[in-house]
Enzyme design. Structure first.
Site, mmCIF file in Angstrom:
data_model
loop_
_atom_site.group_PDB
_atom_site.id
_atom_site.type_symbol
_atom_site.label_atom_id
_atom_site.label_comp_id
_atom_site.label_asym_id
_atom_site.label_seq_id
_atom_site.Cartn_x
_atom_site.Cartn_y
_atom_site.Cartn_z
ATOM 1 N N ASN A 96 -5.105 4.844 15.462
ATOM 2 C CA ASN A 96 -6.214 4.439 14.591
ATOM 3 C C ASN A 96 -6.365 2.933 14.727
ATOM 4 O OD1 ASN A 96 -6.502 7.079 13.109
ATOM 5 N ND2 ASN A 96 -4.355 6.620 12.763
ATOM 6 N N CYS A 99 6.147 -6.675 7.278
ATOM 7 C CA CYS A 99 7.224 -6.178 8.139
ATOM 8 C C CYS A 99 7.534 -7.217 9.210
ATOM 9 C CB CYS A 99 6.810 -4.859 8.790
ATOM 10 S SG CYS A 99 8.128 -4.127 9.774
ATOM 11 N N SER A 142 10.507 5.931 15.131
ATOM 12 C CA SER A 142 9.240 5.467 15.713
ATOM 13 C C SER A 142 9.530 5.141 17.168
ATOM 14 C CB SER A 142 8.762 4.194 15.006
ATOM 15 O OG SER A 142 8.345 4.488 13.721
ATOM 16 N N LEU A 143 9.295 6.085 18.030
ATOM 17 C CA LEU A 143 9.711 5.929 19.432
ATOM 18 C C LEU A 143 8.600 5.291 20.274
ATOM 19 C CD1 LEU A 143 12.105 6.610 21.330
ATOM 20 C CD2 LEU A 143 10.877 8.687 21.926
ATOM 21 N N HIS A 144 7.494 5.991 20.402
ATOM 22 C CA HIS A 144 6.257 5.481 20.998
ATOM 23 C C HIS A 144 6.319 5.135 22.483
ATOM 24 C CE1 HIS A 144 5.049 5.572 16.894
ATOM 25 N NE2 HIS A 144 5.738 4.511 16.551
ATOM 26 N N CYS A 165 0.555 -2.198 15.227
ATOM 27 C CA CYS A 165 0.603 -1.950 13.784
ATOM 28 C C CYS A 165 0.038 -3.123 12.986
ATOM 29 C CB CYS A 165 2.055 -1.683 13.385
ATOM 30 S SG CYS A 165 2.299 -1.606 11.613
ATOM 31 N N CYS A 183 5.573 -4.524 15.599
ATOM 32 C CA CYS A 183 5.042 -3.613 16.627
ATOM 33 C C CYS A 183 3.585 -4.007 16.887
ATOM 34 C CB CYS A 183 5.126 -2.167 16.151
ATOM 35 S SG CYS A 183 6.783 -1.680 15.690
ATOM 36 N N CYS A 211 3.423 8.569 1.038
ATOM 37 C CA CYS A 211 3.966 7.654 2.048
ATOM 38 C C CYS A 211 4.215 6.317 1.352
ATOM 39 C CB CYS A 211 2.950 7.534 3.185
ATOM 40 S SG CYS A 211 3.411 6.344 4.439
ATOM 41 N N SER A 233 11.875 6.723 8.142
ATOM 42 C CA SER A 233 11.459 6.462 9.517
ATOM 43 C C SER A 233 11.872 5.051 9.921
ATOM 44 C CB SER A 233 9.941 6.602 9.595
ATOM 45 O OG SER A 233 9.483 6.191 10.854
ATOM 46 N N GLY A 280 6.778 -1.784 6.248
ATOM 47 C CA GLY A 280 8.164 -2.236 6.293
ATOM 48 C C GLY A 280 9.089 -1.369 7.112
ATOM 49 N N GLU A 281 10.246 -1.934 7.439
ATOM 50 C CA GLU A 281 11.310 -1.224 8.158
ATOM 51 C C GLU A 281 12.375 -0.844 7.124
ATOM 52 O OE1 GLU A 281 12.520 0.026 11.310
ATOM 53 O OE2 GLU A 281 14.013 0.529 9.793
ATOM 54 N N GLU A 323 0.835 -1.210 0.000
ATOM 55 C CA GLU A 323 0.000 0.000 0.000
ATOM 56 C C GLU A 323 0.868 1.258 0.000
ATOM 57 O OE1 GLU A 323 -4.253 -1.333 1.613
ATOM 58 O OE2 GLU A 323 -2.915 -0.682 3.185
ATOM 59 N N CYS A 367 -1.646 6.027 9.989
ATOM 60 C CA CYS A 367 -0.464 5.360 10.551
ATOM 61 C C CYS A 367 -0.819 4.060 11.236
ATOM 62 C CB CYS A 367 0.181 6.275 11.598
ATOM 63 S SG CYS A 367 1.055 7.595 10.845
#
Ligand code: SF4
Length: 344
Positions: free
Chosen positions: A294, A111, A217-219, A118, A115, A104, A195, A163-164, A91, A337
């Site tokens: 989301n 991935c 991507s800390l979170h 995600c 996470c 994006c 990112s 993906g990373e 996507e 996201c």
């Protein structure tokens, strides 16, 4: 077998086409046709001699992914489900804003980082994308929106799709070089962002010559919470990640690092967490993007309550950290996201 011409950087193509006897200025012309005019046939390259075009046609192809589905949000965001040659799908999201248009892009099919918040990670990893599959996302969106002869530009690119990116950095880097190459029409390095979830050894390796902006991507503000929601943190601890970010701040004095922080109800959104985050980021030229969660089917997290989001932002801002609350974009079409998936 024909080779994908979009898999080459300019430098590589100069080398490859010198075997055909082509000089650098010819390669520059071919590049312009590919990236400035968006042609998909060598026969359209009208300032290139017929015999060269035929040779190119025999040896190369110009890649585009196939648009399998399109979803349009009421806020203008468009999500593309793209089919690759092996029928895998990815996507890509187009996000129009008042002063910029962002795309994006994905760097992998699925991935492996996993996470917990995600949807992409939930569905597992399939394979890395090739350079042409990465750049192809940008080109197909321009085709679809009819932007090749328009004044409207795709001004910003963020590697925040599926993906990373650091697990596929060679191909990500090639696509960045191709996006930036055209001095007049290319995208500035300040408008391209990679990112990462924090693959510290790779980040250390590339930090000095990262050709674009960096987002993390800390979170979470500490190892305990981060390891609970991002299993990668068990492997690469927060303290090491922060050390590399400090190093980056020294090399790139004028470029802020963006820290993505997804606010999850009762998980990482308390007043204490906000102060922990301030301490963690001390010494880094940082901006924190506060993201509102989301949800998606099967996910156990909930979005933070509005007053907690506002409190969190206020604490950061009053301590000198820029902390915009990012508007939810494309939520109604699962394009926001953490919602992307390769499922049809
Ligand atoms: S948030 Fe990014 S790194 Fe984490 S699982 Fe999703 S796509 Fe992978």
């Amino acid at each position: 077998m024909k080779k994908g011409i979009l898999n080459y950087t300019h430098q590589e193509l100069v080398r490859e086409l010198s075997l055909f006897g082509l000089q650098k200025f010819r390669v520059n012309q071919i590049y312009q046709w590919l990236y400035r005019h968006g042609v998909t046939e060598f026969s359209s390259m009208t300032n290139i001699g017929k015999n060269i075009r035929e040779k190119l046609e025999e040896s190369f192809y110009i890649y585009r992914p196939k648009i399998s589905n399109i979803a349009k949000s009421k806020d203008g965001t468009i999500k593309f489900l793209l089919e690759l040659c092996d029928q895998n799908t990815i996507e890509t999201v187009f996000i129009p804003e008042k002063h910029r248009n962002t795309i994006c892009v994905s760097s992998q099919v699925g991935c492996s980082v996993g996470c917990l918040f995600c949807n992409t990670g939930y569905n597992g990893f399939v394979r890395n994308l090739t350079a042409e599959e990465i750049i192809g996302q940008f080109l197909i969106v321009k085709d679809y929106l009819n932007l090749w002869k328009s004044d409207t530009r795709l001004s910003n690119v963020v590697f925040m799709g599926m993906g990373e990116p650091l697990f596929n950095f060679e191909n990500v880097q090639k696509s960045i070089y191709n996006l930036m190459r055209d001095e007049e029409h290319g995208i500035s390095r300040r408008r391209i962002t990679v990112s990462t979830s924090g693959i510290t050894p790779k980040l250390k390796e590339i930090i000095k010559d990262l050709p674009c902006r960096l987002a993390i991507s800390l979170h979470a503000p500490n190892d305990l919470i981060r390891s609970q929601i991002m299993p990668i943190n068990n492997k690469f601890k927060l303290s090491e990640l922060i050390d590399v970010c400090k190093e980056y701040s020294q090399y790139q004095k004028y470029l802020k690092i963006t820290f993505e922080y997804l606010l999850l109800d009762g998980v990482n959104d308390s007043e204490t967490n906000a102060y922990e985050l301030i301490n963690l980021l001390t010494g880094i030229n940082a901006k924190v993007n506060l993201l509102q969660f989301n949800s998606w089917a099967g996910c156990r997290f909930k979005a933070s309550q509005k007053n907690n989001v506002l409190r969190f932002a206020k604490i950061l801002e009053s301590n000198g950290i820029e902390a915009p609350i990012r508007a939810r974009r494309g939520e109604d079409i699962m394009a926001a996201c953490g919602q992307l998936s390769s499922k049809k």
